[in-house]
Design an enzyme around this catalytic site. Structure first.
Site, PDB file in Angstrom:
ATOM      1  CG  HIS A 327      -0.226   0.036   2.528  1.00  0.00           C
ATOM      2  ND1 HIS A 327       0.321   1.173   3.076  1.00  0.00           N
ATOM      3  CD2 HIS A 327       0.012  -0.952   3.442  1.00  0.00           C
ATOM      4  CE1 HIS A 327       0.861   0.897   4.249  1.00  0.00           C
ATOM      5  NE2 HIS A 327       0.685  -0.396   4.498  1.00  0.00           N
ATOM      6  CB  CYS A 345       1.995  -3.399   5.189  1.00  0.00           C
ATOM      7  SG  CYS A 345       0.417  -3.918   5.892  1.00  0.00           S
TER       8      CYS A 345
END
Length: 420
Positions: A327, A345
């Site tokens: 992301h 992440c």
């Protein structure tokens, strides 16, 4: 067969012999109850089977044998059908009750041999016989295939969800024979039982780019067990898109994206910092979300702690159900390409995340290497199917496990010459 140690018998005889002296014969013939002719134990036991002529037992109910005499106990029970198949069972510690633990077959004849002993250790025997009725109702086995119809990346496994659990290997083999997966071009693949109600199918390698995959069940009307029969299931057809592989190197803090074997972009990234290392291995893209609100509390981080966070995140590509994404992370641009500072992440600049979001699709492959994190789970947290080697994958099949690697039995049958 269930065997119960005869400790009680030995103790009984020993005590009586001591009391009566060497010439005592209190424990039956020769002082040994095991040499005595077994007595008829009809009055000592009862069972829950049919008692009248012509009556049949319900195969859906377990068989139960009970000791009715307070001065005796059950020592052993064997139950077999006419073909010699044994019914497994359990005898409780005090020998007062035995019950079956495997299902009875429908429309079958059973013989039950019960061994007992009385308070003096003398052996008793009783043989019972009964028939089971036909199934009162056939239970339908339905299969739901996944994913939904559409176009996916080369890493997308096929899933089959059963509405009834199936544990027996022979029954699982029947199911696998009835689940047909065809692709154009053809590939070598196999089913793997994730649990009693879920199977995954994948090729040895990723699907070929631009392949067409069709999945259907041939189980409608097929007998799987005495009471489980295949039902009609909705077929599935999916397309496979380009071969898109995103390779993230956690040590060099970079992601290289390949399309059909050619490099199309290299992106500076940051992955999980110490204590929050990104999982190694192959992950399959599960979906894309333009906006996600990410909170540390959802992954076990206490609110208000040093690692707590509550952030609006854009261009989020999900790779695990537990919350691992690729992301946009504009707050860490200074670290991207240089160090790992995320909570697991893979973060990149907003412009790079938008590009990745536009070029990646569900079923595409994201692979992480050189992280200090654990390897992605094979099942349960997304699709980590490709992290299991092909040889081990085939052991999860009830049909091809233990057979040489090569074309499936169905493919072999189709290729075998027929006599004329």
């Amino acid at each position: 067969m269930n065997h119960t140690p005869r400790t009680r018998t030995v103790v009984s005889c020993t005590l009586l012999v001591i009391a009566l002296g060497a010439g005592g014969t209190a424990c039956g013939s020769g002082g040994n109850p095991l040499t005595a002719k077994p007595y008829d134990a009809s009055d000592q036991i009862s069972f829950n089977g049919p008692s009248g002529n012509g009556k049949k037992a319900d195969p859906d109910k377990p068989l139960e044998v009970t000791a009715e005499d307070d001065d005796g106990r059950i020592t052993d029970v064997t139950a077999t059908d006419a073909t010699g198949r044994y019914v497994t069972g359990e005898l409780n510690a005090d020998g007062t009750r035995w019950h079956s633990t495997s299902p009875l077959a429908a429309n079958a004849h059973y013989t039950v041999r019960v061994s007992t002993e009385d308070e003096d250790g003398a052996p008793g025997r009783k043989t019972l016989a009964f028939d089971t009725s036909r199934p009162t109702a056939k239970k339908p086995l339905k299969v739901t295939f996944g994913p939904k119809s559409g176009t996916y990346g080369v890493g997308q496994p096929i899933t089959a969800e059963l509405n009834k659990p199936v544990k027996d290997k022979a029954q699982r083999a029947i199911i696998e024979r009835g689940l047909r997966v065809d692709s154009v071009p053809a590939v070598d693949g196999a089913w793997h039982w994730v649990d009693d109600k879920e199977l995954h199918y994948r090729p040895k390698d990723y699907w070929p780019a631009h392949a067409t995959v069709t999945v259907h069940s041939n189980l409608d009307g097929v007998k799987i067990s005495d009471r489980l029969w295949g039902a009609e299931s909705k077929p599935l057809k999916i397309g496979i898109g380009d071969r898109v592989i995103a390779l993230t190197d956690a040590s060099s803090h970079s992601m290289t994206v390949y399309k059909n074997g050619e490099e199309i972009n290299e992106i500076p990234v940051t992955t999980g910092k110490p204590g929050f290392e990104t999982r190694n291995g192959v992950k399959v893209v599960l979906g894309k979300e333009y906006f996600v609100r990410m909170r540390g509390t959802t992954v076990g981080i206490s609110e208000g702690s040093a690692d707590s966070y509550d952030l609006p995140v854009y261009y989020a590509t999900r790779v695990t159900w537990s919350g691992e994404y690729v992301h946009a992370a504009p707050w860490s641009v200074g670290s991207q390409g240089y160090e790992n500072v995320s909570h697991g992440c893979t973060g990149m600049s907003t412009s790079n995340a938008e590009w990745f979001f536009d070029h990646i699709n569900e079923g595409d492959v994201v692979k992480v290497v050189n992280s200090y994190g654990d390897t992605m789970e094979t099942f349960g947290n997304g699709f980590g199917d490709w992290n299991m080697g092909w040889k081990k994958w085939r052991t999860g099949s009830a049909l091809v496990a233990g057979t040489p690697d090569g074309p499936s039995p169905a493919q072999v049958a189709r290729l075998r010459p027929e006599s004329v």
